[in-house]
Design a protein around this motif. Structure first.
Motif, PDB file in Angstrom:
ATOM      1  N   VAL A  72     -63.127  -5.240 -30.207  1.00 34.52           N
ATOM      2  CA  VAL A  72     -63.514  -4.535 -29.427  1.00 34.52           C
ATOM      3  C   VAL A  72     -62.609  -4.978 -27.252  1.00 34.52           C
ATOM      4  N   ARG A  83     -60.361  -6.094 -27.438  1.00 37.03           N
ATOM      5  CA  ARG A  83     -58.494  -5.607 -27.430  1.00 37.03           C
ATOM      6  C   ARG A  83     -58.167  -3.710 -27.011  1.00 37.03           C
ATOM      7  N   ILE A  84     -58.907  -3.018 -27.499  1.00 42.12           N
ATOM      8  CA  ILE A  84     -59.628  -1.939 -27.334  1.00 42.12           C
ATOM      9  C   ILE A  84     -59.643  -1.654 -25.167  1.00 42.12           C
ATOM     10  N   ALA A  85     -60.374  -2.441 -24.928  1.00 47.09           N
ATOM     11  CA  ALA A  85     -61.547  -2.621 -24.052  1.00 47.09           C
ATOM     12  C   ALA A  85     -59.872  -2.943 -23.170  1.00 47.09           C
TER      13      ALA A  85
END
Lengths: 503, 95
Positions: B8, B10-12
């Motif tokens: 999460v 890393r995606i953000a």
């Protein structure tokens, strides 16, 4: 003067031509209605001075005999459309007080044809939502109430019921048209955002074929799915608006270079002998009996008009919504990368440029937009692209093929319910699982995935006294057939108007 | 497939959206709900199916390579949160 707001576009056009009232009278009547209906929160910006100036210019053109096809017709514009020198926000904090220096192609077509702009209409933030609850300006209230509800009327004593959502993302457009705050409105549809709110408010909403209207100057959500269209109170009015909104635009390379028919000619045309597909996959488990009944009723009406019903199969229907929730967020994450706090809109400073981007986007995007941008980023990220995005685009090919096979077998259009339920209460579906809200678009999203035209026409009321709509799906660029069939439903079902409790 | 807290974050970061520590768990739940929903696509046989490139058949048109617009620097920077002499200004990028 209040009765002027109850006119259809067609009858207002006639009244203006016959000088029964002026364009300024018509605009003033709507501005007064808007003022009294602020509790609905349909408009996020009223532009009365501009509206009056445009109406006066219309009156001058009517006098000089140079009236356009929409001369003096007061319209509301979804805030997703850029309007020159008028704040355009997509109902997001991140656009702040963005004031475009240009008009979208669709709105410029409307002004070319003489329409009057009353103001900008509320929508879900970046058109991401099915209830108009994700707007930074707050939710829109559906002018319809459940039978027996006195919520919002300032009733003394106990308040019964809750306010309902108008659907979304074009909730402001649908609510304003239903509440007689404008004669028609622009809207956009990426997964059902025109047809679902139209169904929830007893109005007519058309999503044209992908490429029929230019997307230039409309805030982008998912570029391969987005399409502009009208919301109006009659099928004829939707046809009148579509003719003005549509048309080739060199600034949008996906906009079709095809002549725009006079869609009004399709109104009243016989549907005798037309083959109407009834897709069996739309008969969902646990579908409310009322929706089932409405659908059967629609079948009878079209049969009565001489159309022939054909059972058809669209086997990949159940995969349309999951494929959509990969494709749409993927395109959104890419489109929304532009909101970085540098060229326009909000900037939230950070210690360096990356922190500035991250702070700006954290503060500027609401929870639903953040969620979709993150999903889109994930499904496009290295190692996951093939498993998610590529697979979804292949499924999309299969969904489109389902429709093509039906049309090839001689089906002219399909009839389905527009939504799986009537309007629900504000806050009722904003629980922990976002998928619950997404299921609203189960009948509409296939049409966007296949790029087809679809229209929602009001067809009846449910047991709570709330409007329900039927959807007609057409062949590419055959909006005319949808207008002809839609008129048959309208003639049979009649018109539906909410009680005025808000003014 | 489901994501963990590190994913999460890393995606953000890839999406350039700041996420506070106390938001991670909530976002993880929502993202996993959506991923569980789209999981059904794995049961579709897509062997030999071309991915969709364009939803309606259209040929890309070319136009003459010439300037069609321009000379509107004032308009372009009009909505900028910070601008100077027709330039967008940002925090220092190069040390």
């Amino acid at each position: 003067m209040t009765e002027l707001t109850g006119l259809s576009i067609a009858s207002a056009r006639e009244g203006l031509q016959k000088k029964q009232f002026s364009a300024l009278d018509l605009t003033n009547a709507h501005l007064a209605a808007m003022e009294k209906a602020r509790s609905l929160n349909a408009f996020v910006l009223e532009t009365p001075e501009q509206a009056r100036a445009m109406a006066q210019a219309s009156d001058a053109r009517i006098s000089s005999g140079s009236a356009g096809p929409l001369e003096g017709i007061p319209l509301g514009i979804k805030d997703l459309f850029c309007t020159k020198d008028v704040r355009s926000t997509a109902c997001s904090r991140i656009l702040g007080d963005f004031v475009p220096t240009y008009d979208s192609t669709v709105t410029s077509h409307l002004w070319r044809d003489g329409a009057v702009m009353l103001g900008k209409l509320n929508n879900d933030e970046f058109a991401m939502g099915s209830s108009n609850e994700t707007s930074v300006f707050g939710p829109v209230v559906n002018p319809w109430r459940r039978r027996g509800s006195n919520v919002g009327a300032g009733a003394s004593g106990g308040i019964e019921g809750t306010h309902l959502v108008p659907g979304g993302s074009s909730g402001g457009s649908a609510a304003a048209v239903a509440a007689r705050l404008c004669l028609g409105a622009t809207a956009t549809d990426t997964g059902g955002s025109i047809r679902q709110p139209a169904a929830f408010t007893g109005t007519v909403g058309l999503k044209p074929t992908y490429g029929r209207c230019s997307r230039w100057g409309i805030v982008a959500f998912a570029s391969s799915l987005d399409q502009a269209g009208p919301i109006a109170r009659t099928v004829r009015d939707a046809a009148i608006l579509t003719r003005s909104m549509a048309g080739h635009d060199p600034k949008d390379s996906t906009c079709a270079n095809l002549p725009v028919p006079n869609y009004e000619d399709a109104i009243g045309k016989s549907v005798k002998g037309m083959r109407i597909g009834i897709p069996k996959e739309y008969r969902l488990d646990g579908m409310p009996a009322e929706i089932e009944k409405l659908w059967s009723q629609g079948i009878e009406w079209l049969k009565g008009a001489g159309a022939e019903m054909v059972d058809v199969s669209l086997p990949h229907t159940k995969y349309a919504l999951p494929a959509y929730y990969i494709v749409a967020p993927a395109e959104a994450s890419s489109n929304l990368a532009r909101y970085d706090g540098v060229r326009y809109g909000l900037r939230e400073a950070g210690r360096d440029i990356t922190a500035t981007y991250e702070n700006t986007r954290a503060k500027g995007f609401g929870p639903e937009v953040r969620r979709r941008v993150m999903i889109g980023t994930y499904v496009l990220s290295a190692g996951y692209y093939d498993a998610y995005y590529l697979r979804a685009q292949k499924v999309r090919t299969l969904i489109k093929k389902d429709f093509e096979d039906c049309f090839k077998s001689g089906v002219h259009a399909m009839l389905t319910p527009a939504t799986p339920s009537a309007a629900f209460g504000i806050g009722e579906k904003s629980g922990a699982d976002p998928v619950e809200m997404y299921l609203n678009d189960v009948f509409t999203v296939t049409v966007n995935m296949a790029g087809l035209p679809g229209i929602s026409v009001p067809a009846g009321l449910d047991g709570q006294g709330l409007p329900l709509g039927l959807q007609l799906i057409g062949r590419p660029f055959d909006e005319e057939t949808l207008f002809s069939l839609g008129q048959v439903i309208e003639d049979a079902a009649g018109a539906f108007a909410p009680q005025t409790w808000w003014s | 497939m489901s994501v963990d807290a590190a994913t999460v974050r890393r995606i953000a970061h890839l999406a350039r959206i700041a996420v506070a520590d106390d938001e991670v768990e909530h976002l993880r739940g929502e993202i996993n709900a959506i991923l569980a929903f789209v999981e059904q696509l794995s049961e579709v046989n897509v062997d030999g199916v071309e991915p969709m490139i364009s939803v309606t058949p259209m040929t890309m048109v070319q136009r003459a390579d010439e300037v069609t617009d321009g000379g509107i620097a004032d308009q372009i920077v009009r909505n900028a949160p910070a601008a100077q002499d027709h330039y967008f200004t940002v925090p220092k990028v190069i040390e």
